[in-house]
Design a protein around this motif. Structure first.
Motif, PDB file in Angstrom:
ATOM      1  N   ARG A   1       0.828  -1.205   0.000  1.00 10.74           N
ATOM      2  CA  ARG A   1       0.000   0.000   0.000  1.00 10.74           C
ATOM      3  C   ARG A   1       0.859   1.251   0.000  1.00 10.74           C
ATOM      4  NH1 ARG A   1      -3.812  -1.145   4.813  1.00 10.74           N
ATOM      5  NH2 ARG A   1      -2.143  -2.537   5.331  1.00 10.74           N
ATOM      6  N   PRO A   2       1.335   1.642  -1.189  1.00  8.15           N
ATOM      7  CA  PRO A   2       2.213   2.817  -1.214  1.00  8.15           C
ATOM      8  C   PRO A   2       1.545   4.053  -0.646  1.00  8.15           C
ATOM      9  CG  PRO A   2       1.577   2.145  -3.457  1.00  8.15           C
ATOM     10  CD  PRO A   2       1.086   1.094  -2.521  1.00  8.15           C
ATOM     11  N   TRP A   3       0.212   4.141  -0.735  1.00  6.82           N
ATOM     12  CA  TRP A   3      -0.476   5.340  -0.260  1.00  6.82           C
ATOM     13  C   TRP A   3      -0.454   5.461   1.251  1.00  6.82           C
ATOM     14  CZ3 TRP A   3      -1.211   9.300  -3.209  1.00  6.82           C
ATOM     15  CH2 TRP A   3      -1.308   9.118  -4.594  1.00  6.82           C
TER      16      TRP A   3
ATOM     17  N   ILE B   1       8.098   4.849  -2.525  1.00  7.21           N
ATOM     18  CA  ILE B   1       6.942   5.759  -2.505  1.00  7.21           C
ATOM     19  C   ILE B   1       7.027   6.778  -3.646  1.00  7.21           C
ATOM     20  CG2 ILE B   1       6.344   5.619  -0.048  1.00  7.21           C
ATOM     21  CD1 ILE B   1       7.990   8.295   0.226  1.00  7.21           C
TER      22      ILE B   1
ATOM     23  N   ILE C   1       3.252   6.049   2.539  1.00  9.50           N
ATOM     24  CA  ILE C   1       3.795   7.411   2.452  1.00  9.50           C
ATOM     25  C   ILE C   1       3.446   8.238   3.692  1.00  9.50           C
ATOM     26  CG2 ILE C   1       1.918   8.713   1.312  1.00  9.50           C
ATOM     27  CD1 ILE C   1       3.953   9.728  -0.676  1.00  9.50           C
TER      28      ILE C   1
ATOM     29  N   SER D   1       6.168   6.765  -6.880  1.00  8.58           N
ATOM     30  CA  SER D   1       5.043   7.063  -7.775  1.00  8.58           C
ATOM     31  C   SER D   1       3.878   7.688  -7.015  1.00  8.58           C
ATOM     32  CB  SER D   1       4.630   5.811  -8.545  1.00  8.58           C
ATOM     33  OG  SER D   1       3.784   5.054  -7.752  1.00  8.58           O
ATOM     34  N   ALA D   2       3.651   7.212  -5.786  1.00  9.64           N
ATOM     35  CA  ALA D   2       2.577   7.828  -4.991  1.00  9.64           C
ATOM     36  C   ALA D   2       2.919   9.287  -4.705  1.00  9.64           C
ATOM     37  CB  ALA D   2       2.400   7.060  -3.681  1.00  9.64           C
TER      38      ALA D   2
ATOM     39  N   SER E   1       2.331  11.531  -7.699  1.00  6.02           N
ATOM     40  CA  SER E   1       0.918  11.869  -7.927  1.00  6.02           C
ATOM     41  C   SER E   1       0.470  13.001  -7.014  1.00  6.02           C
ATOM     42  CB  SER E   1      -0.006  10.689  -7.649  1.00  6.02           C
ATOM     43  OG  SER E   1       0.548   9.527  -8.118  1.00  6.02           O
TER      44      SER E   1
END
Ligand code: BGC
Length: 514
Positions: free
Chosen positions: A270-272, A420, A275, A422-423, A426
């Protein structure tokens, strides 16, 4: 790898570093992505200052403008519908960039570029033939979806295609294309405004189809990146492409790294939520605040509304559009200066110098407008005052273009560890779009209510962001990205968020890069 570039990974030096034709073509596609974004930023201000356009779609604004001698200069363009025309694009881009993240990951970078280019093409055509406000805004929303998809995928595509040691330069080259897009838009507006018959704005809006067509066709013809192919289980194809773009048969080492990086990224479930962990607080804070501050410099007041602003301070139609061309040229030139300086002088010095110069120029612009129009906003500027204003506006644009312009994208992109990245990226993109939207939507009304004080408002923010950089943004020049943890650990403030076991550089990540 140029010092502190996109990934900062020094271990990349043993890979083939030459720029092959495939990479050059990839750059051209990326360029049209930047052009699309820049063209949009630059085109709407000129179009909304054209009388034929205003009288057709926004007659009440046109009427106010016509009677401007008796109306406050500050308020003559104040219309929520008019600003919605400009800012709807960024709201659509904000939403689209989240959808694009999934498409880019699951179906490849090209798929997102294709969707973006095509949607953009349709939007440009609808805008060019628009008959009413609904068609105009629908067109802008489609353009926004296009920008969302392209801005999300093109930088990723570029950074994966580029040899590691050219990644930093390519990152700012993308911003350079944004500024060229803005300039081209200003030039086109200047030309189309002269067309007799008042249909020039159709050409201005419709010509956005050109960069859109390039990226749409380009995305079909170009291969996807090796990283994306590995991610989607096409390892053989990935190896072939990698060897082609590096121009050598043996790409084993780099290929293995891509595979390792993909495994690593897959293991993060869960990269989100990852982070949000305490140890990533420095990156999270900076990746959210830098795009926010970038927009609070007020730059898009100039980029979106320069011709409107120049008209407000009493320039004639042509002089307004021409002045926008001048600021556009300064924007491009100063971005080139940034490309030259960023890896030598470093990020902090550019941020700090740029901040101080922007502050001085904004204070002068606010003061000069006050002297001329006072609080009532009635009157017109004398020629010499208008010229002086233009000088300070140019000083401000130059300062932005070698500091917050490129660094607002570069610095967030180089501070995230792989797991982290790419998260985090975004977050930066969506914050940028959100605040671009907010400023676009609020500006004309803020000008009407805050009057000359608007320039002091942005100047106040510039003081805050310059202090923020001075105290909280460490120098990232020359720092390999996978060693970035050490920078936070050595920082007087951010070190408190790290514990002993967080400070590992090497084994686990030193062997991988995106
Ligand atoms: C910003 C845009 C701005 C442009 C001006 C970019 O870095 O994100 O909002 O219009 O620079 O050149």
């Amino acid at each position: 790898m140029p010092a502190g570039g996109f990934t900062g990974y020094t271990g990349g030096h043993h890979y083939p570093g030459k720029i092959t034709w495939s990479v050059i073509i990839a750059c051209c596609v990326a360029s049209s992505g930047g052009l699309i974004f820049g063209y949009d930023i630059g085109i709407s201000g000129g179009v909304t200052s054209m009388d034929s356009f205003l009288s057709k779609f926004f007659p009440s604004v046109y009427h106010l403008e016509e009677n401007s001698a008796s109306t406050s200069q500050y308020c003559k363009f104040d219309s929520q519908l008019l600003t919605l025309f400009t800012s709807s694009l960024y709201l659509a881009a904000l939403v689209a960039s989240f959808v694009a993240a999934t498409v880019t990951r699951k179906y490849g970078r090209n798929s997102s570029m294709f969707v973006g280019g095509l949607t953009f093409l349709v939007g440009a055509v609808i805008n060019g033939v628009a008959l009413n406000v609904f068609m105009l805004i629908l067109g802008r929303v489609l353009l926004g979806i296009g920008v969302g998809f392209c801005n999300q995928s093109v930088p990723v595509y570029l950074s994966e295609m580029a040899p590691a040691k050219h990644r930093g330069t390519l990152n700012i080259a993308f911003q350079l294309m944004v500024t060229i897009g803005i300039l081209v838009a200003n030039l086109i507006n200047y030309g189309t405004a002269q067309i007799p018959g008042g249909w020039g704005w159709r050409l201005s809006l419709g010509l956005a189809a050109v960069p859109a067509a390039i990226i749409t066709i380009g995305s079909v013809l170009l291969p996807d990146t090796p990283n994306s192919l590995v991610e989607r289980g096409k390892a053989d194809q990935a190896k072939r492409i990698l060897s082609k773009i590096r121009g050598v048969p043996d790409v084993h080492a780099e290929f293995e790294e891509i595979v390792a990086a993909c495994d690593e990224a897959r293991s993060i479930e869960r990269p989100w939520s990852n982070i949000l962990r305490k140890k990533y607080r420095p990156q999270l804070t900076i990746s959210a605040l830098i795009p926010l501050f970038q927009q609070l410099t007020g730059i898009n007041v100039i980029m979106f509304y320069a011709p409107v602003l120049f008209k407000t301070i009493g320039f004639g139609d042509n002089a307004s559009l021409l002045s926008a061309v001048i600021t556009g040229l300064i924007n491009v030139g100063a971005t080139v200066i940034s490309i030259i300086l960023v890896d030598r002088a470093g990020r902090r010095i550019l941020f700090l110098e740029g901040g101080i110069q922007m502050l001085i120029c904004q204070v002068f612009v606010g003061a000069l407008i006050y002297v001329q129009f006072g609080v009532s906003g009635i009157g017109t500027a004398s020629k010499s005052l208008a010229a002086l204003l233009l000088v300070f506006i140019c000083g401000y644009v130059a300062a932005f273009a070698w500091s917050w312009g490129p660094l607002g994208w570069l610095v967030p992109s180089e501070i995230f560890p792989l797991e982290i990245r790419s998260a985090g990226q975004s977050i930066t993109v969506s914050m940028n779009m959100l605040f671009t939207f907010a400023i676009g939507q609020a500006f004309l009304s803020m000008l009407c209510h805050m009057k000359f004080g608007l320039f002091f408002f942005f100047a106040g923010w510039v003081i805050i962001m310059t202090l923020f950089v001075a105290f909280f943004v460490p120098e990232t020049k020359n720092v390999p990205i996978e060693e970035m943890m050490l920078v936070w650990n050595n920082h007087w403030f951010w070190s408190r968020f790290l514990s002993e076991e967080d400070i590992h550089v090497g084994n686990r990540y030193s062997n991988s890069h995106v």
